[in-house]
Design a protein around this motif. Sequence first.
Motif, PDB file in Angstrom:
ATOM      1  N   GLU A   1       0.697  -1.125   0.126  1.00 26.99           N
ATOM      2  CA  GLU A   1      -0.052   0.043   0.187  1.00 26.99           C
ATOM      3  C   GLU A   1       0.704   1.279  -0.082  1.00 26.99           C
ATOM      4  N   MET A   2       2.157   1.175   0.615  1.00 35.43           N
ATOM      5  CA  MET A   2       2.754   2.458   0.858  1.00 35.43           C
ATOM      6  C   MET A   2       3.551   2.636  -0.472  1.00 35.43           C
ATOM      7  N   ARG A   3       3.821   1.515  -1.309  1.00 34.41           N
ATOM      8  CA  ARG A   3       4.728   1.697  -2.726  1.00 34.41           C
ATOM      9  C   ARG A   3       3.572   1.957  -3.626  1.00 34.41           C
ATOM     10  N   LEU A   4       2.377   1.579  -3.383  1.00 32.57           N
ATOM     11  CA  LEU A   4       1.297   2.004  -4.416  1.00 32.57           C
ATOM     12  C   LEU A   4       1.098   3.537  -4.194  1.00 32.57           C
ATOM     13  N   GLN A   5       0.985   3.908  -2.933  1.00 31.31           N
ATOM     14  CA  GLN A   5       0.685   5.236  -2.771  1.00 31.31           C
ATOM     15  C   GLN A   5       1.728   6.139  -3.459  1.00 31.31           C
ATOM     16  N   HIS A   6       3.180   5.651  -3.061  1.00 30.86           N
ATOM     17  CA  HIS A   6       4.352   6.419  -3.794  1.00 30.86           C
ATOM     18  C   HIS A   6       4.179   6.587  -5.292  1.00 30.86           C
ATOM     19  N   PHE A   7       3.845   5.347  -5.955  1.00 27.81           N
ATOM     20  CA  PHE A   7       3.562   5.514  -7.541  1.00 27.81           C
ATOM     21  C   PHE A   7       2.638   6.391  -7.906  1.00 27.81           C
TER      22      PHE A   7
ATOM     23  N   VAL B   1       3.755   6.581 -17.718  1.00 29.54           N
ATOM     24  CA  VAL B   1       2.454   6.386 -17.200  1.00 29.54           C
ATOM     25  C   VAL B   1       1.966   5.174 -17.427  1.00 29.54           C
ATOM     26  N   GLU B   2       2.077   4.489 -18.558  1.00 26.32           N
ATOM     27  CA  GLU B   2       1.692   3.226 -19.035  1.00 26.32           C
ATOM     28  C   GLU B   2       2.436   2.169 -18.089  1.00 26.32           C
ATOM     29  N   ARG B   3       3.855   2.371 -17.744  1.00 19.24           N
ATOM     30  CA  ARG B   3       4.314   1.695 -16.911  1.00 19.24           C
ATOM     31  C   ARG B   3       3.991   1.598 -15.444  1.00 19.24           C
ATOM     32  N   LEU B   4       3.748   2.845 -14.871  1.00 16.08           N
ATOM     33  CA  LEU B   4       2.930   2.963 -13.554  1.00 16.08           C
ATOM     34  C   LEU B   4       1.773   2.386 -13.632  1.00 16.08           C
ATOM     35  N   ALA B   5       0.801   2.582 -14.335  1.00 15.52           N
ATOM     36  CA  ALA B   5      -0.321   1.950 -14.572  1.00 15.52           C
ATOM     37  C   ALA B   5      -0.452   0.327 -14.310  1.00 15.52           C
ATOM     38  N   ALA B   6       0.525  -0.171 -15.209  1.00 13.76           N
ATOM     39  CA  ALA B   6       0.645  -1.688 -15.118  1.00 13.76           C
ATOM     40  C   ALA B   6       1.104  -2.020 -13.909  1.00 13.76           C
ATOM     41  N   GLU B   7       2.100  -1.299 -13.095  1.00 11.71           N
ATOM     42  CA  GLU B   7       2.698  -1.760 -11.805  1.00 11.71           C
ATOM     43  C   GLU B   7       1.227  -1.703 -10.724  1.00 11.71           C
ATOM     44  N   LEU B   8       0.433  -0.403 -11.173  1.00 13.58           N
ATOM     45  CA  LEU B   8      -0.613  -0.447 -10.062  1.00 13.58           C
ATOM     46  C   LEU B   8      -1.397  -1.451 -10.067  1.00 13.58           C
ATOM     47  N   ALA B   9      -1.845  -1.821 -11.390  1.00 14.10           N
ATOM     48  CA  ALA B   9      -2.745  -3.012 -11.777  1.00 14.10           C
ATOM     49  C   ALA B   9      -2.123  -4.380 -10.826  1.00 14.10           C
ATOM     50  N   GLU B  10      -0.794  -4.334 -11.336  1.00 11.18           N
ATOM     51  CA  GLU B  10      -0.142  -5.744 -10.583  1.00 11.18           C
ATOM     52  C   GLU B  10      -0.175  -5.427  -9.034  1.00 11.18           C
ATOM     53  N   TYR B  11       0.090  -4.579  -8.483  1.00 13.03           N
ATOM     54  CA  TYR B  11       0.048  -4.622  -6.902  1.00 13.03           C
ATOM     55  C   TYR B  11      -1.275  -4.587  -6.669  1.00 13.03           C
TER      56      TYR B  11
END
Length: 523
Positions: free
Chosen positions: A337-343, A386-396
């Motif tokens: 959750e902390m990493r997600l908030q950071h992204f 942004v696309e990479r961050l979106a993919a990581e967000l979806a993964e997390y």
Amino acid sequence: MDAELEFAIQSNTTGKQLFDQVVKTIGLREVWYFGLQYVDSKGYQTWLKLDKKVSSQEVKKENPLQFKFRAKFFPEDVFEELIQDVTRRLFFLQVKESILSDEVYCPPETAVLLGSYAVQAKFGDFSMESNKPGYLSSERILPQRVLEQHTLSREQWEERIHVWHEEHRGMLKEDAMLEYLKIAQDLEMYGVNYFDIKNKKGTDLWLGVDALGVNIYEKEDKLTPKIGFPWSEIRNISFNDKKFIIKPIDKKAPDFVFYSPRLRINKRVLQLCMGNHELYMRRRKPDTIEVQQMKAQARDEKHYKQMERAQLESEKKKRETIEKGKEQMEREKRELEMRLQHFQEKTIKAERGKAPYSYFPGNWIKRKQEAECGAVQGLVVLGSGVERLAAELAEYTAKIALLEESKKRKEEEADQWQHRATEAQKDLVKTKEELHMVMTAPPPPPPPPVYEFVEDNEQEDVEETNSTYSAELQYEGIDDHRKEENRITEAEKNERVQKQLMIQFVIRCFDLYIDSNAKEKKT
């Protein structure tokens, strides 16, 4: 000592009927060790006669009548001979009281070890949550003599017992009582009944009767026998009025003669001698069918308890593992959750910086073209980020969902184990009740032997004269005589206790050494 029981008796109730009521109530089957004790009208401790009416005996007239259910005879080896848990508990309570009241002398170092077993028997395993500092302050653990004769404060003694208590972790309360008795039975005064006597010269002496024989002690020393007569070496015991005679098996050896102050004392000495000799003979013969059944039931009950304890321990460990897994998942969830908030914060900052274009004077056309080119490149890079961050967000987000689902399954599994543990505990209680019913179902075994050779006069204040009472000690049918030379000596007993204390001390020192090394490595 442990509980008070009340029974209604009639004027014609016999000692045996009262005794049977008591043993049936407490579920005791090893009745041959015990008796009912009372204080007679002369102030002497007396055993209730089972073959006579209670009302016809010299019980102090009180309402209600007061009796103590106590061990009259002691085993040679508590581990080998005591079968039932209730028997061991009764012996534990009586022996502990005798040591604490200084009726049985106990050295300080042994008293500390015994105190730690008594604490384990009462509290179970040491726990920081339930056993707060000072938890022994209100407990009677050591003889007052030990506290007074040494410079250590009560708190320092309690700290020593506390250290030993921690060492007994994992020991059942019943096993702690047995360990207590195994050490206590090696004390010199354990299980000895003392009587005032005089020799032919009129010298005051002590007569000691125990499970192994008869001993004579000097008046100032109850620990070291001056003369000993093992049961295997006594042929006949008799008395005439106040004169008591012990005849050895070796007919060439002289008889031992002593005198007691009262006739009734001689009668009680003879009764104790016959009772102890009866048990001495019984130990050296094959077990009766009844004793074999009791031992089999005790083995089954112990095996079942061990299985139940192992099952409960296993379920407890599984639950602890599940709890640790839940805590680990909670930590991982918080980190994600902390990493997600950071992204998310980085994404917002990137969105805000999509058009960083400024006007500068000079060759504005060239700069405009360069700016437009740079902006396009920046937008491409930004778009891919942004696309990479979106993919990581979806993964997390998916990982968090999986963790939530896994956590839910772990909680359901923990509830199932808790339910199983509760059911196992209920089954254990039910089985204990069934075992108790099975063990108490058969009719009680015969009470301690009544010695008909001693005929008490109802008017015992009138001293009888020219009355001789004699008992021939028989030794037929003994499989294992266990003669006197095979008995453990008092010095060997003390050495065994010292060795046990030393082993415990070495183990403790080794643990402290390991702990100190571990701390040094950490630092």
